[in-house]
Design an enzyme around this catalytic site. Structure first.
Site, PDB file in Angstrom:
ATOM      1  N   GLU A 168      -0.008 -10.058  -7.151  1.00 30.23           N
ATOM      2  CA  GLU A 168      -0.350  -9.796  -5.736  1.00 30.23           C
ATOM      3  C   GLU A 168       0.896  -9.704  -4.853  1.00 30.23           C
ATOM      4  O   GLU A 168       1.038 -10.398  -3.847  1.00 30.23           O
ATOM      5  CB  GLU A 168      -1.298 -10.878  -5.231  1.00 30.23           C
ATOM      6  CG  GLU A 168      -2.614 -10.876  -5.990  1.00 30.23           C
ATOM      7  CD  GLU A 168      -3.644 -11.855  -5.456  1.00 30.23           C
ATOM      8  OE1 GLU A 168      -3.252 -12.853  -4.831  1.00 30.23           O
ATOM      9  OE2 GLU A 168      -4.841 -11.623  -5.671  1.00 30.23           O
ATOM     10  N   GLU A 368      -8.566  -9.346 -11.540  1.00 27.53           N
ATOM     11  CA  GLU A 368      -9.155 -10.522 -10.873  1.00 27.53           C
ATOM     12  C   GLU A 368     -10.341 -10.061 -10.055  1.00 27.53           C
ATOM     13  O   GLU A 368     -10.212  -9.122  -9.261  1.00 27.53           O
ATOM     14  CB  GLU A 368      -8.175 -11.155  -9.884  1.00 27.53           C
ATOM     15  CG  GLU A 368      -7.255 -12.182 -10.437  1.00 27.53           C
ATOM     16  CD  GLU A 368      -6.429 -12.884  -9.347  1.00 27.53           C
ATOM     17  OE1 GLU A 368      -7.000 -13.324  -8.332  1.00 27.53           O
ATOM     18  OE2 GLU A 368      -5.213 -12.975  -9.547  1.00 27.53           O
TER      19      GLU A 368
HETATM   20  C1  BG6 Z   1      -5.789 -14.585  -5.865  1.00 26.76           C
HETATM   21  C2  BG6 Z   1      -4.759 -15.320  -6.651  1.00 26.76           C
HETATM   22  O1  BG6 Z   1      -5.273 -14.391  -4.619  1.00 26.76           O
HETATM   23  O2  BG6 Z   1      -6.997 -15.188  -5.574  1.00 26.76           O
HETATM   24  C3  BG6 Z   1      -5.298 -16.495  -7.438  1.00 26.76           C
HETATM   25  O3  BG6 Z   1      -4.050 -14.466  -7.516  1.00 26.76           O
HETATM   26  C4  BG6 Z   1      -6.343 -17.222  -6.618  1.00 26.76           C
HETATM   27  O4  BG6 Z   1      -4.262 -17.266  -7.906  1.00 26.76           O
HETATM   28  C5  BG6 Z   1      -7.482 -16.257  -6.372  1.00 26.76           C
HETATM   29  O5  BG6 Z   1      -6.807 -18.403  -7.222  1.00 26.76           O
HETATM   30  C6  BG6 Z   1      -8.660 -16.855  -5.631  1.00 26.76           C
HETATM   31  O6  BG6 Z   1      -8.222 -17.406  -4.430  1.00 26.76           O
HETATM   32  P1  BG6 Z   1      -8.434 -18.915  -4.086  1.00 26.76           P
HETATM   33  O7  BG6 Z   1      -7.651 -19.141  -2.853  1.00 26.76           O
HETATM   34  O8  BG6 Z   1      -9.888 -19.096  -3.859  1.00 26.76           O
HETATM   35  O9  BG6 Z   1      -7.947 -19.706  -5.240  1.00 26.76           O
END
Ligand code: BG6
Length: 466
Positions: A168, A368
């Protein structure tokens, strides 16, 4: 109507190892920016948990991979934690115990028939690089990173085909400390800091890509952005313009540079309006150019969309700065949101995938996507997470439509996440996994949730069961 995903489409999950491993200083690991970060709680957050514990994945990774294998994964994304390999970041020699750990992890994956997808920076910059050099606000840190990548790429060149240079990378301008180990100086302007860390992170990506290719020309390498498309709050033309500016500067700038090897005009004009210049020399710019010729695919994370209303600023150059630095985004009135205020928008997801593919023409790999829930084990020992099933189902159908109806080329889907671990704000209560991780008192017992069995079926039928 065809219901299966395109042939070769990869199925699996993704994690960030600093959020899962625990064992902070074990086997020579150094403290990193995630461990060190002082958390400001996000909306909806209750707890701040100990990164030294997390999911105990450091000791239980074999069991976690076994669950992935049984689920049918064909790919799995994880991060090689920078501070396990170079504990202080500026060390001359790597930590062999750290390398050996990921060697075992990769071997276990290959034995299970799962393709490793390796991320190089995922909130894991050695804390020492922040303290001593101010992270990627300092060009020298790019050289430390290059040395680190040389070690990792050489070590795993024969075992890893898919690489992600920087998790990211576009979020470095919004979360500089966690993503880039950098803190804005008090006297520095927002625009100047934005420019410095954009330039240095792009160079870091480019050097990583070229280093990986040096050891294995057949490797498939991508940069990665978090794509949170921002839509206009209303159909007013100024809102539409604000949304375009926001998406360009906060998300797409990274891929614009990585794909073309140059800084786009909208960015150059922004620099000009702020009396700034690109903070890189000609050799560095050439490195970026060379890397752009070898970018293989586009890795993205997607969770939600937001909306923006144009700020009231009459000067046009100041309007751009106001949009980038001072305008909040909110969830659309047409979307539901989760407990943490993140919109749920599968149609926005289909459009996001189409946007990326149509702008750059390279295959998109979703590395993701997932839904956080607060969960408990019920009296029958089960975790029933119907809302998560619905989220993944809706997003997978949208993805299939992007592929089969809109013609967007997709490499695969790596769900966030195969098992529970700490959120980016260090909260275990915010769970994303298909496998529940019980507390330390219960020996970190692994319990597959209802969604685990659902996902197993989706993979088995290559999406036809959706
Ligand atoms: C992404 C990241 O931004 O979102 C992760 O790459 C992160 O590391 C994921 O865990 C979900 O976001 P959050 O803040 O709910 O953990």
């Amino acid at each position: 109507m065809l219901k299966k995903f395109p042939e070769g489409f990869m199925w699996g999950g993704a994690v960030s190892n600093v959020q899962a491993e625990g064992s902070n200083l074990t086997d020579g690991k150094g403290w990193n920016v995630y461990d060190a970060l002082e958390i400001k709680k996000e909306t909806g957050q209750v707890d701040i948990d100990d990164t030294n514990i997390a999911s105990n994945h450091y000791r239980q990774f074999e069991e976690d991979i076994e669950y992935m294998k049984q689920c049918g994964y064909t790919a799995y994304r994880f991060s090689v934690v920078w501070s396990r390999i170079h504990p202080n970041g500026d060390d001359e020699q790597p930590n062999e115990l750290g390398l050996a750990y990921y060697d075992r992890m990769i071997d276990k994956l290959l034995e299970a028939g799962i393709q490793p997808v390796v991320s190089l920076v995922h909130f894991d910059m050695p804390a020492n690089l922040l303290k001593k050099y101010n992270g990627l606000a300092n060009r020298q840190v790019v050289d430390f990173f290059e040395r680190h990548v040389n070690v990792v790429a050489e070590r795993f060149k024969d075992k890893v085909k898919y690489w992600i240079t920087y998790n990211e990378i576009n979020t470095i301008t919004g979360h500089a400390e966690l993503v880039g180990g950098a803190i804005k100086g008090e006297q520095e302007t927002d625009a100047s800091f934005f420019n410095t860390i954009t330039c240095n992170s792009q160079l870091a990506h480019a050097k990583a890509l070229l280093t990986i290719k040096k050891y294995n020309p057949d490797a498939w390498v991508s940069g990665m952005i978090a794509y949170t498309p921002v839509n206009p709050r209303t159909s007013k033309p100024r809102d539409v313009l604000a949304a375009q500016i926001f998406n360009n500067f906060k998300s797409l700038i990274s891929f614009d540079i990585m794909n073309t090897g140059k800084f786009p005009n909208y960015y150059l004009n922004f620099l000009n309006n702020n009396k700034l210049a690109i903070a890189l020399n000609d050799t560095d710019l050439n490195t970026i150019k060379e890397a752009s010729k070898q970018l293989d695919y586009l890795a993205v994370s997607y969770y939600q969309t937001r909306t923006i209303a144009a700020p009231e600023v009459s000067d046009e150059a100041a309007f751009i700065n106001a949009v980038i630095f001072n305008t909040p985004t909110v969830v659309s009135e047409h979307s539901k949101a989760n407990n943490w205020g993140w919109a749920i928008d599968p149609v926005g997801y289909r459009k996001a995938l189409n946007d990326i593919y149509q702008r750059y023409g390279k295959p998109v790999f979703v590395v993701e996507n997932g839904l956080a829930l607060v969960e408990e084990v019920n009296e029958n020992g089960e975790v029933i997470d119907d809302a998560r099933i619905q989220y993944h189902k809706d997003h997978l159908i949208a993805m299939r439509d992007a592929a089969l109806i809109d013609g967007t080329e997709l490499l695969g889907y790596l769900a966030w996440a195969p098992f529970d671990f700490l959120s980016s704000h260090k909260e275990m209560r915010k769970r994303y996994g298909f496998v529940y991780i019980d507390s330390q008192e219960n020996n970190f017992k692994r319990i597959p949730k209802k969604s685990y069995y659902w996902y197993q079926d989706v993979i088995k039928t290559h999406g036809e069961s959706l």
